[in-house]
Scaffold this active site. Structure first.
Site, PDB file in Angstrom:
ATOM      1  N   ASP A 109      39.056  27.640  -2.045  1.00 16.21           N
ATOM      2  CA  ASP A 109      37.933  28.381  -3.068  1.00 16.21           C
ATOM      3  C   ASP A 109      36.576  28.148  -2.822  1.00 16.21           C
ATOM      4  O   ASP A 109      36.450  26.836  -1.942  1.00 16.21           O
ATOM      5  CB  ASP A 109      38.335  28.471  -4.425  1.00 16.21           C
ATOM      6  CG  ASP A 109      37.766  29.493  -5.579  1.00 16.21           C
ATOM      7  OD1 ASP A 109      36.764  29.935  -4.739  1.00 16.21           O
ATOM      8  OD2 ASP A 109      38.077  29.829  -6.589  1.00 16.21           O
TER       9      ASP A 109
HETATM   10  C1  BGC Z   1      35.699  32.320  -7.378  1.00 22.39           C
HETATM   11  C2  BGC Z   1      36.784  32.944  -6.424  1.00 22.39           C
HETATM   12  C3  BGC Z   1      35.774  33.941  -5.485  1.00 22.39           C
HETATM   13  C4  BGC Z   1      35.017  32.781  -4.599  1.00 22.39           C
HETATM   14  C5  BGC Z   1      34.202  33.975  -3.731  1.00 22.39           C
HETATM   15  C6  BGC Z   1      34.741  31.401  -6.557  1.00 22.39           C
HETATM   16  O1  BGC Z   1      34.052  30.838  -7.456  1.00 22.39           O
HETATM   17  O2  BGC Z   1      36.612  31.067  -7.859  1.00 22.39           O
HETATM   18  O3  BGC Z   1      37.636  33.738  -7.070  1.00 22.39           O
HETATM   19  O4  BGC Z   1      36.527  34.671  -4.626  1.00 22.39           O
HETATM   20  O5  BGC Z   1      33.987  32.274  -5.810  1.00 22.39           O
HETATM   21  O6  BGC Z   1      33.308  34.413  -4.496  1.00 22.39           O
END
Ligand code: BGC
Length: 757
Positions: free
Chosen positions: A291
């Site tokens: 993530d």
């Molecule tokens: C979130 C993810 C997301 C990623 C990219 C993160 O803060 O937890 O779910 O896909 O950002 O935007």
């Protein structure tokens, strides 16, 4: 259940996962190409494939340190960036892709990812709403149409479906998932994977999916965003992981790590989850993306002294692609050269990423998606029509005393009240990708579209709800100081036959970073509600929200309540379809609604406790100031008609491990209008080698019944459906006595009994 999950996966394998069968030959060919390419790559180029940057104009997290646009461009050109996120639009993706393909030594295309969670430009209902349809076909269709639009704009990969099970309404990301149950969650996960990926990633209207967040992010302590997770192995295996297993069986191309730790181990460096289970026991062949900076956060968690060690732990555990942390680009080379990290692990990660790029057809034509006619494919009439259909199926009727609903299209004066009622933005929800701000059909517009005489619908805004400009990244400020507007609303409510009052949450009140300690109505909404109810008895509340709300007063005093979540582009029309009876609501809650935040976490598939029976004295498991029951249980939802269940029949009273139990029930539409019902099957394993939940969903079927019509609904259960992950760390069903219920929600149903020998 396990078997049904497997069956879902197997179905996907036969129909779609023939992504495998049919493509076996193709797969061998791709593997050969991957190996060939790999053999030409330098270590730096390999590491480049494991590095993902965000376009600097649209970040979804804090900026990585030292990020600098010029440097990023240089790195893309030298093949040091295998993937980007947040590059959107055919032109931008084309230009970015050219940088990599035309300048780097091997010309390897980048894979572009984006959070397409419930639509790209056409917004479909938020996933929690779609789960309320209990209709996997709707979830599949919404994912498919989102994929068509996403692919048209040059993006190859969505960071969806989000399949975190959650029991905590305080957590803002409840809106992104399918609620509290692993069986429903798995069905929705499989449907979305199919919708995004179709039968062939190589097709120009499919994109790669990403099941997230692996794992247990939905169990953040006290519902606080990014918080620690403390979860038993039992709950992890039986409740959290089944949707992921089902997504893997359905051929999902990628998974995303979660931010949390479990038992002190960050998910991003969790060797058991990634290497042993996912890539080992489950045989997952796609790749794992971290993530946002979750590799960097291994250090923040205190599980690595620095970013280098974090990079080491993450890659070793099986996180393949580094989103935004620059940890792999910064340190993998050193780690390999020092002899700490086996280059074979790097190769394995690179292979996984390259394989998906080949499957997407990017090596045949890196610009193939970006070349499409973006405009004709996004936000077109067909997509909007589908958005309306899916939205109406996602609505849950919570209360309808005295049959106040449906409303009349003529001969009735209607007051539409509330700041959310003419809000054309809130229905788009959070995680709205490229939705055009303010492009949703508001509730007011939907109602005006539906009535014969527009003059019969009159509007008052009531107090302003949110007093700053709502944004994805900034805190909302609720109006807590200025109640003006209540008087005008009350005046209008006095003058009309019926009031439709829109209450709930702003679009950015739920979503990432939106945990709340209080889940009652904010701003002056409760005051408005009570004031309106004091002057008009015929109040219909339309709730727009991304999480369960504690609405006790409303449930007691308001005759009709419609749960409309955040329903997307066509929200207002879909709600009007339900309010005026053009569509008979059939949605069911995928989460329990607590009476008070103090009951949270609250969920139907809990254990019994040693003191579950009410006693005269205080020494039983309860609150002294609140009931144990939810306000509305899991699986609950009403219709404009009524259904009667009868003739529950079990084919056997005892089954052996290889026998099937057939369970049938007759459902009759006993009302005056046609309607749909979600018939639900729950099971309880009375005693086990460990305690077993009081109920578990094992099957559901949505049926349509004309007024007066009866249908027999059949389910099949076998030993593997009754299997659970036990103290001995294996999945198995145990012999013994079982109860089962077939009914309209998790708290009611006809009861049967059987034995597993
Ligand atoms: C979130 C993810 C997301 C990623 C990219 C993160 O803060 O937890 O779910 O896909 O950002 O935007």
């Amino acid at each position: 259940m396990y078997k049904q999950l497997l069956a879902m996966g197997l179905f996907a394998l036969t129909v779609f996962g023939s992504v495998n069968a049919q493509n076996n030959e193709k797969r061998v060919e791709i593997d050969q190409k991957v190996d060939e390419l790999l053999s030409k790559m330098t270590l730096e180029e390999k590491i480049g494939q494991l590095n993902q940057y965000s376009s600097s104009w649209e970040m979804t997290g804090p900026a990585p340190s030292g990020s600098n646009e010029q440097q990023m461009l240089q790195e893309i050109k030298s093949g040091m960036v295998g993937s980007m996120l947040n590059v959107t639009g055919a032109e931008a993706t084309m230009n970015a892709q050219k940088l990599a393909v035309e300048n780097s030594r091997l010309g390897i295309p980048m894979i572009f990812g984006y959070d397409v969670v419930h639509g790209y430009k056409t917004m479909f209902p938020i996933p929690l709403a779609t789960a309320s349809s209990w209709d996997p076909a709707s979830a599949e269709l919404s994912a498919h149409l989102a994929a068509v639009e996403t692919a048209a704009s040059g993006i190859h990969w969505t960071f969806a479906p989000m399949i975190d099970i959650s029991r905590d309404a305080r957590w803002g990301r409840v809106m992104e998932g399918a609620g509290e149950d692993p069986f429903l969650g798995a069905a929705m996960a499989v449907a979305q994977v199919r919708g995004y990926q179709g039968t062939d990633l190589n097709s120009e209207n499919t994109i790669a999916a990403c099941a997230k967040h692996f794992a247990a992010y939905g169990f953040a302590e006290a519902g606080r965003e990014y918080n620690t997770v403390e979860i038993s192995e039992y709950t992890l295996q039986n409740m959290v992981l089944p949707p992921f297993k089902a997504a893997v069986n359905a051929g999902v191309a990628s998974l995303m790590n979660s931010f949390n730790i479990i038992g002190g181990v960050p998910s991003t460096s969790n060797n058991y989850l990634l290497r042993e289970l996912l890539k080992g026991a489950w045989g997952f062949e796609g790749f794992v993306v971290s993530d946002w900076n979750s590799i960097g956060e291994i250090h923040e968690h205190g599980a690595a002294p620095d970013l280098k060690e974090a990079a080491y732990l993450a890659l070793k555990a099986g996180a393949d692609l580094d989103m935004a942390a620059k940890a792999y680009l910064g340190y993998l080379k050193e780690l390999v050269e020092e002899g700490r990290l086996d280059v074979k692990l790097v190769d394995d990660a690179v292979r996984r990423v390259l394989r998906i790029k080949y499957e997407l057809g990017l090596f045949d034509d890196p610009y193939r998606y970006s070349k499409l006619d973006e405009d004709g494919l996004v936000l077109n009439d067909e997509h909007l029509k589908a958005a309306r259909e899916i939205a109406k199926k996602s609505i849950v009727l919570l209360k309808n005393e005295g049959q106040l609903l449906p409303l009349k299209k003529q001969g009735q004066t209607i007051a539409v009240i509330g700041d959310l009622a003419d809000d054309k933005d809130t229905p788009l929800g959070s995680w709205r990708a490229q939705a055009i701000t303010g492009s949703a059909v508001s509730l007011l517009e939907g109602m005006e579209n539906a009535v014969t005489d527009k003059g019969s619908v009159r509007f008052e805004q009531g107090p302003v709800y949110v007093s700053n400009t709502p944004s994805f990244t900034q805190h909302l400020e609720f109006n807590e100081t200025d109640p003006s507007g209540i008087d005008d609303a009350v005046k209008l409510a006095k003058e009309t036959d019926v009031v439709v009052l829109a209450l709930g949450e702003n679009c950015f009140q739920s979503g990432e970073g939106r945990s709340q300690k209080d889940i009652t109505l904010k701003g002056f909404q409760q005051e408005l509600l009570e004031a309106v109810c004091a002057v008009n008895k015929n109040v219909v509340v339309v709730l727009m929200n991304g999480r369960p709300l504690a609405i006790n007063w409303m449930a007691e005093h308001v005759p009709s309540i419609v749960e409309a979540w955040h329903l997307g582009s066509e929200a207002g029309n879909a709600i009007a379809d339900v309010l005026f009876g053009d569509y008979n609501p059939a949605g069911k809650l995928p989460v329990s609604f607590p009476r008070s935040v103090g009951q949270v976490p609250i969920y139907y598939n809990h254990f019994s406790t040693g003191r579950s029976e009410k006693t005269e004295n205080v020494f039983w498991s309860h609150y002294t100031d609140e009931s144990n029951d939810p306000l509305f249980p899991f699986g609950y939802g009403l219709s404009y008609t009524t259904f009667e269940y009868s003739e529950l029949t079990l084919s056997e009273s005892e089954i052996t491990a290889d026998q099937k139990l057939k369970v049938s029930v007759v459902v009759k539409n006993t009302g005056k209008v046609n309607g749909e019902e979600v018939v639900q099957l729950y099971v309880r394993d009375l005693y086990g080698s460990i305690a077993r939940p009081v109920k578990e969903l094992k099957g559901f079927e949505k049926i349509f019944l004309k007024a007066g019509e009866s249908k027999m609904v059949e389910f099949e259960l076998e030993a593997s459906d009754l299997a659970f992950y036990g103290a001995d760390k294996t999945w198995k069903a145990e012999a013994g006595d079982f109860h089962l219920w077939v009914g309209t929600n998790s708290q009611s149903g006809l009861k049967g009994e059987f034995k597993l020998k």
